[in-house]
Design a protein around this motif. Structure first.
Motif, mmCIF file in Angstrom:
data_model
loop_
_atom_site.group_PDB
_atom_site.id
_atom_site.type_symbol
_atom_site.label_atom_id
_atom_site.label_comp_id
_atom_site.label_asym_id
_atom_site.label_seq_id
_atom_site.Cartn_x
_atom_site.Cartn_y
_atom_site.Cartn_z
ATOM 1 N N ASP A 141 0.832 -1.214 0.000
ATOM 2 C CA ASP A 141 0.000 0.000 0.000
ATOM 3 C C ASP A 141 0.866 1.264 0.000
ATOM 4 O O ASP A 141 0.509 2.263 0.597
ATOM 5 C CB ASP A 141 -0.996 -0.015 1.166
ATOM 6 N N PRO B 9 -4.729 2.819 -2.349
ATOM 7 C CA PRO B 9 -5.562 2.022 -3.259
ATOM 8 C C PRO B 9 -6.876 2.723 -3.586
ATOM 9 O O PRO B 9 -7.466 3.378 -2.724
ATOM 10 C CB PRO B 9 -5.824 0.740 -2.463
ATOM 11 N N LEU C 235 -9.863 -0.805 -6.964
ATOM 12 C CA LEU C 235 -8.824 -1.792 -6.635
ATOM 13 C C LEU C 235 -9.255 -2.641 -5.439
ATOM 14 O O LEU C 235 -9.140 -3.868 -5.458
ATOM 15 C CB LEU C 235 -7.524 -1.044 -6.326
ATOM 16 N N LEU C 236 -9.784 -1.970 -4.412
ATOM 17 C CA LEU C 236 -10.172 -2.704 -3.197
ATOM 18 C C LEU C 236 -11.287 -3.704 -3.469
ATOM 19 O O LEU C 236 -11.427 -4.689 -2.762
ATOM 20 C CB LEU C 236 -10.597 -1.712 -2.098
ATOM 21 N N LEU D 289 -3.561 -6.470 -0.923
ATOM 22 C CA LEU D 289 -2.584 -5.499 -0.415
ATOM 23 C C LEU D 289 -1.750 -6.086 0.722
ATOM 24 O O LEU D 289 -2.292 -6.773 1.594
ATOM 25 C CB LEU D 289 -3.300 -4.256 0.125
#
Ligand code: R5P
Length: 332
Positions: A291, A295, A299-300, A307
């Motif tokens: 990270d 992010p 993306l999450l 991550l």
């Protein structure tokens, strides 16, 4: 007329004092969650400062507490939008310097502009050197960064520069999740061999290399896999994933050679443009990134991207720097 930037904050390591006076942790806007994670690791309380924008978007910073004689750590990745985040870093350091901070460390988990580290042709800049000069001139006494694109960029700074490595976190993750006797580490290009070899050594795994070649101008690149990858779980290792093209093509090439499945461990998730979608649709089983860059929500929400938090590593390095202890021994 000024307006506060959302998320702008300054944090303080409450009650901590290193050998160079009281310690202050200052965060720019590039990655507030990481800065908070570092502060949490150091068991700090947060203090506030203001980063404002004038109507024309010029940046104005006000440190709202005494930093006279303090050992200051400014946490700011020069990630997208790189120029704004770089400028914020420079201005925060200028404010600290003019407020009589004893020492300023620029903590730049992702050092942008690093790929422009040489002249690719006549009449072109070496922007990585220019950025190093700017950071120094703005007031940094030290720099702390993570997995520089090329180790020799350390030499672009004439001040002490600690280049931290995410590899211990990656090694731990790989050891926890995989049957090591079937793992093969792969460098997605010839330039990244030293980095991939280092990780392969740590997990005692063999190494393969992808050699990208364009035989003739106008023809598409051919990916030659050097090494017997058939039946192996392949781990692509690199410093940056940007468009995602390198990884997606490398995964296809490895699978075409009989690899069982393909994972990627990459330090910095730059992930520009449609990269997250490209990775989501790719044949990569999983992309693991740190990270170092904040992010996005997209993306999450992407199932095959994960991550690895680095707040603990950076927090530890800050603590050691403040108390004049060895940072390199973190990686022994
Ligand atoms: C190049 O030298 C870097 O190490 C990465 O391989 C590169 O930046 C990846 O770029 P992309 O994701 O756009 O293929």
């Amino acid at each position: 007329m000024t307006t506060p930037l959302p998320g702008a904050q300054v944090t303080r390591i409450g009650g901590m004092a290193g050998k160079n006076g009281a310690i202050k942790l200052v965060a720019g806007n590039s990655n507030p969650a990481l800065a908070q994670g570092i502060a949490d690791h150091l068991k700090t309380s947060l203090a506030k400062a203001v980063v404002r924008r004038f109507a024309d978007m010029e940046i104005f910073v006000e440190i709202q507490e005494n930093v006279r004689g303090a050992d200051c750590f400014v946490v700011q990745s020069t990630s997208y939008p790189a120029n704004d985040h770089l400028m914020e870093l420079l201005i925060i350091m200028d404010a600290l310097r003019r407020s009589s901070a004893r020492r300023i460390t620029a903590v730049v988990p992702y050092f942008g502009y690093a790929r422009q580290d040489r002249k690719p042709g006549p009449r072109t800049p070496i922007s990585a050197k220019l950025v190093a000069n700017l950071i120094t001139r703005a007031g940094a006494d030290r720099v702390m960064t993570l997995d520089l694109h090329a180790g020799q960029i350390q030499g672009f700074f004439d001040i002490p520069t600690d280049n931290l490595y995410a590899s211990p976190l990656m090694v731990r993750d790989i050891k926890e999740r995989f049957q090591l006797d079937n793992v093969m580490v792969v460098s997605p290009d010839v330039g990244g061999v030293a980095r991939a070899r280092g990780l392969a050594k740590r997990i005692n795994a063999p190494l393969a290399i992808i050699d990208k070649r364009r035989e003739r101008a106008g023809e598409s690149e051919v990916m030659n896999v050097i090494g017997e990858v058939a039946g192996h779980t392949c781990m692509l290792v690199d410093d940056i994933v940007d468009s995602g093209g390198t990884l997606v093509n490398a995964a296809d090439a490895l699978l075409a050679q009989g690899a069982k499945d393909v994972y990627a461990y990459i330090s910095h998730g730059v992930l520009s443009g449609g990269a997250v979608g490209r990775i989501a649709k790719s044949r990569l089983k999983e992309l693991v990134i740190t990270d170092s860059i904040e992010p996005t929500k997209e993306l999450l929400a992407t199932p095959n991207i994960r991550l690895l938090p680095i707040a603990g590593l950076i927090g530890e390095a800050i603590e050691r720097t403040a108390s004049e202890e060895s940072v390199s021994s973190l990686f022994d």
